[in-house]
Design a protein around this motif. Structure first.
Motif, mmCIF file in Angstrom:
data_model
loop_
_atom_site.group_PDB
_atom_site.id
_atom_site.type_symbol
_atom_site.label_atom_id
_atom_site.label_comp_id
_atom_site.label_asym_id
_atom_site.label_seq_id
_atom_site.Cartn_x
_atom_site.Cartn_y
_atom_site.Cartn_z
ATOM 1 N N MET A 166 21.773 48.461 -26.373
ATOM 2 C CA MET A 166 22.513 47.597 -27.289
ATOM 3 C C MET A 166 23.557 46.732 -26.586
ATOM 4 S SD MET A 166 22.969 50.237 -30.515
ATOM 5 C CE MET A 166 23.262 48.970 -31.749
ATOM 6 N N LEU B 263 23.949 46.099 -37.049
ATOM 7 C CA LEU B 263 23.766 46.506 -35.647
ATOM 8 C C LEU B 263 25.093 46.537 -34.905
ATOM 9 C CD1 LEU B 263 20.475 44.595 -34.761
ATOM 10 C CD2 LEU B 263 20.784 47.067 -34.792
ATOM 11 N N LEU C 63 16.639 53.248 -34.376
ATOM 12 C CA LEU C 63 17.486 52.172 -33.856
ATOM 13 C C LEU C 63 16.908 51.598 -32.568
ATOM 14 C CD1 LEU C 63 20.013 50.514 -34.159
ATOM 15 C CD2 LEU C 63 21.348 52.366 -33.146
ATOM 16 N N MET D 105 15.848 47.669 -32.028
ATOM 17 C CA MET D 105 16.376 46.855 -30.922
ATOM 18 C C MET D 105 15.243 46.328 -30.050
ATOM 19 S SD MET D 105 19.625 46.415 -31.035
ATOM 20 C CE MET D 105 19.802 45.729 -29.396
ATOM 21 N N LEU E 78 18.575 50.197 -41.618
ATOM 22 C CA LEU E 78 19.829 50.182 -40.844
ATOM 23 C C LEU E 78 20.997 50.881 -41.547
ATOM 24 C CD1 LEU E 78 19.583 46.661 -39.184
ATOM 25 C CD2 LEU E 78 19.717 48.848 -37.998
ATOM 26 N N SER F 236 26.652 49.693 -33.140
ATOM 27 C CA SER F 236 27.002 49.643 -31.711
ATOM 28 C C SER F 236 28.326 50.351 -31.451
ATOM 29 C CB SER F 236 27.070 48.190 -31.244
ATOM 30 O OG SER F 236 27.459 48.122 -29.892
ATOM 31 N N CYS G 258 21.187 42.182 -40.760
ATOM 32 C CA CYS G 258 20.803 43.133 -39.703
ATOM 33 C C CYS G 258 21.787 43.096 -38.548
ATOM 34 C CB CYS G 258 19.400 42.825 -39.197
ATOM 35 S SG CYS G 258 18.092 43.263 -40.353
ATOM 36 N N TRP H 9 15.370 42.627 -32.034
ATOM 37 C CA TRP H 9 16.628 42.016 -31.635
ATOM 38 C C TRP H 9 16.437 40.565 -31.176
ATOM 39 C CZ3 TRP H 9 21.298 41.226 -32.367
ATOM 40 C CH2 TRP H 9 22.094 40.541 -31.442
#
Length: 700
Positions: A693, A665, A624, A628, A602, A669, A661, A632
């Motif tokens: 996302m 993220l 990414l 996700m 990441l 975003s 994480c 996620w």
């Protein structure tokens, strides 16, 4: 020359500048194989006759870059979808816009006309598929079920079913009249890029980024074949007109497959890079591809391509002997054929339902005055009146596609490449001396590109510039202000170095040529030109050797320990190109990913998304997306879970990793939201990520 022609199996037919900015999509007319539509970031759709570099017609009206384009079966209409989700349909014969359809919330990814009847299917990054009646505003049905972007749509030859291929690795089959899923095929292990029905039998083919083509029996709803051999993602597939074989277009190659049993008849190297569409006409296969603002077309002589024999893909024996016929034939003799209706369209139930379902779609939330004003802004600018009359307004309705007597494209002589290079060098310095002072805004289009016969559709010449255009009244009008404005918007302040370029970075061909036609004595000698080219060669060799050594080190760590240790080693080298090389490998193998790997990846994705290299952005976006999709839910559930009783070290470590994480993220975003407004390939990737996302905004 005739003898030379007979030795060629494939060749490049033409290359031309199609738009004033990058080309984003293109499509061939499947009926004739002679019409080409291109869509660009200049918000235009341009219509061309294959093998001619003069634009026939330029269609305006979209306010955002065109992402998808498609002809109908008769090639009398063309539809285009944009980044904003709007769809426009033009009548090419009448040279006017037919309908504007609004309803999707994100980029249009695929379009398809019903084989008979006035229906149109569209798909989008919003995962929805919509069926439209072109004669009315508003969609007839919305098909929901895919979890990621839909990449390809195809109607069955009898017009009763619709097949869809998606990034979620599935192929779905829909009943048009019921609006329900008939079945779902799940054997692909990566995004499915293309889907197509067999022209006669109940058979469906799908091509994927997992480098395989799957064949599905539509009576038993089972897989009957897996065609392997492509070394790159399958981008295009096309059944032969008689349904006897399947053509597969991948990067720089064409493969010819058979099934039952699975076998590869032939492999033809073709220099089309990433081919975008295929069509067959007169025993020739036409392939088209695009790179930046240019479009190239290629021809493969199917008379010289093997369509029988070959080796069984799963077998061990590799020979070119014809296969013996199986004792129990499983082919066309036993598989059901489509029954095509003799009337215009057997879809009365669709029409009846459409009246009820059309009352409340998103696309209806526009007043009639808005639609009228919108359609007034749309126009069809005819640039080549002669070709337009020949193709779209014939004196009799029998011959509607060019040319009237469609002849095969002749193969060039063997030494055509050398002659072409000579002509190119000659034309680089003489026809367009003013192009050497191109403004920075047009830097994405190389000033050295030869444009011998192109009439640019976005920058129309005046009658004095092109005598042949003087009879066309549209050329005397000043160009509309819209395209230049859009072009300006499409160039962000930080210059993005695209992953596909028409010229190498740091090398200007003009440096090795005379400065102008009037100063030919000042041309560089061969020795001087070679010395210029060799500048920096030693430095480049040192850099590549260093990169190779670093990759060998990473590989040794991976073999000795694990993938996370290898990635950490690559990160410690402080060379982003090494990280990109490693990510490009592990992105293809989701099974290698674990939560602790995400914590290492990441922070690197943050750097990749803000890189000036488009290829780095694409790698970061792919990683990414994978995180996700696969992690996620785990991260979210772990952070929302109630605290455990007692000491659980494993849970605490997982909770800490998930918290790290999640923080990364959320930062990513914000980057994705800021970059989602960009145009081009990377802009589409960021828009898709923004949708993926969206749960982050509602979390924690």
């Amino acid at each position: 020359m005739a003898a030379a022609n007979t030795t060629k199996i494939s060749w490049r037919l033409q290359e031309f500048e199609a738009h004033s900015s990058s080309v984003s999509c293109l499509a061939l007319g499947k009926s004739s194989g002679r019409l080409l539509a291109t869509g660009g970031e200049d918000c235009r759709v341009n219509i061309w006759a294959v093998s001619k570099a003069n634009c026939i017609m330029s269609l305006t009206g979209h306010k955002n870059p065109v992402e998808c384009v498609q002809f109908n079966m008769s090639e009398e209409q063309v539809v285009a979808g944009s980044q904003s989700g709007s769809i426009r349909v033009w009548d090419l014969e009448a040279a006017k816009i037919l309908r504007t359809l609004m309803g999707h919330k994100a980029n249009i990814t695929s379009l398809g006309f019903h084989p008979f009847g006035d229906f149109l299917a569209s798909s989008s990054l919003d995962t929805n598929i919509k069926l439209w009646d072109v004669r009315r505003k508003g969609y007839v049905f919305r098909y929901k079920g895919h979890t990621q972007a839909v990449r390809s749509l195809a109607f069955s030859p009898d017009g009763k079913w619709l097949a869809s291929a998606s990034d979620d690795c599935t192929v779905k089959l829909w009943d048009l009249t019921q609006g329900k899923t008939i079945t779902e095929f799940r054997s692909h292990t990566a995004a499915v890029n293309i889907v197509q029905f067999h022209p006669n039998e109940y058979l469906l083919a799908s091509g994927s980024s997992d480098r395989t083509i799957k064949l599905w029996d539509l009576e038993k709803f089972s897989m009957i074949g897996s065609l392997e051999g492509d070394t790159t993602p399958v981008r295009c597939i096309f059944f032969s007109p008689d349904g006897g074989c399947l053509y597969s277009g991948a990067t720089d190659s064409l493969r010819v497959f058979g099934w039952e049993p699975d076998r590869c008849f032939d492999v033809v190297p073709v220099g089309w890079d990433k081919v975008s569409d295929l069509a067959v006409c007169n025993q020739q296969l036409i392939g088209v591809s695009h790179q930046l603002s240019s479009v190239s077309s290629y021809v493969v002589d199917l008379k010289r391509v093997k369509k029988s024999g070959g080796s069984v893909i799963q077998g061990i024996v590799q020979d070119n002997q014809p296969l013996t016929e199986p004792k129990d034939p499983k082919g066309a003799a036993l598989r059901r054929n489509y029954e095509r209706p003799t009337t215009t369209c057997s879809s009365q139930r669709v029409k009846q339902r459409s009246d009820a379902d059309r009352r409340s779609p998103e696309g209806e939330r526009r007043s009639p005055s808005e639609d009228e004003a919108d359609e007034k802004l749309s126009s069809a600018e005819i640039h080549n009146a002669e070709d337009y009359k020949e193709i779209f307004q014939p004196k009799n309705a029998i011959s509607r596609t060019p040319p009237k007597i469609s002849e095969p494209f002749p193969a060039p002589p063997e030494d055509e490449t050398i002659l072409a290079i000579g002509r190119q060098l000659k034309d680089m310095v003489s026809p367009f001396p003013d192009k050497q002072q191109a403004p920075p805004l047009a830097s994405s289009t190389p000033v050295q590109r030869v444009e011998p016969t192109v009439v640019s559709c976005a920058k129309r010449p005046t009658p004095s510039a092109v005598g042949s255009s003087s009879s066309d009244p549209t050329t005397s009008r000043p160009p509309p202000p819209q395209p230049p404005v859009t072009t300006a918007k499409s160039k962000p302040q930080p210059k993005i170095i695209l992953s596909t370029r028409n010229e190498p970075i740091g090398l200007n061909v003009a440096d090795f040529l005379p400065s102008s036609p009037n100063h030919r004595p000042g041309a560089l000698s061969d020795e001087e030109a070679l010395s210029q080219i060799k500048k920096g060669h030693d430095t480049m060799c040192v850099m590549l050797s260093s990169r190779h050594k670093n990759l060998e080190t990473v590989r040794a760590v991976w073999a000795r320990e694990d993938v996370k240790s290898a990635l950490d080693t690559a990160v410690s080298m402080n060379d982003l190109s090494i990280v990109v090389d490693i990510l490009n490998i592990i992105n293809l193998q989701p099974s290698l990913w674990k939560l602790d790997l995400c914590t290492s990846v990441l922070p690197q994705i943050d750097k990749l998304l803000q890189s000036k290299y488009e290829s780095y952005m694409q790698t970061g976006c792919t990683s990414l997306k994978l995180i996700m999709k696969h992690f996620w839910m785990l991260i979210s559930d772990t952070l929302k879970a109630a605290p455990s009783v007692g000491v659980d070290i494993t849970r605490e470590e997982r909770h800490q990793k998930c918290r790290a994480c999640c923080k990364q993220l959320k930062n990513l975003s914000n980057i994705v939201k800021n970059k989602a407004a960009q145009v081009g390939r990377h802009g589409s990737a960021f828009k898709e990520l923004q949708l993926l996302m969206a749960p982050l905004d509602d979390s924690l």
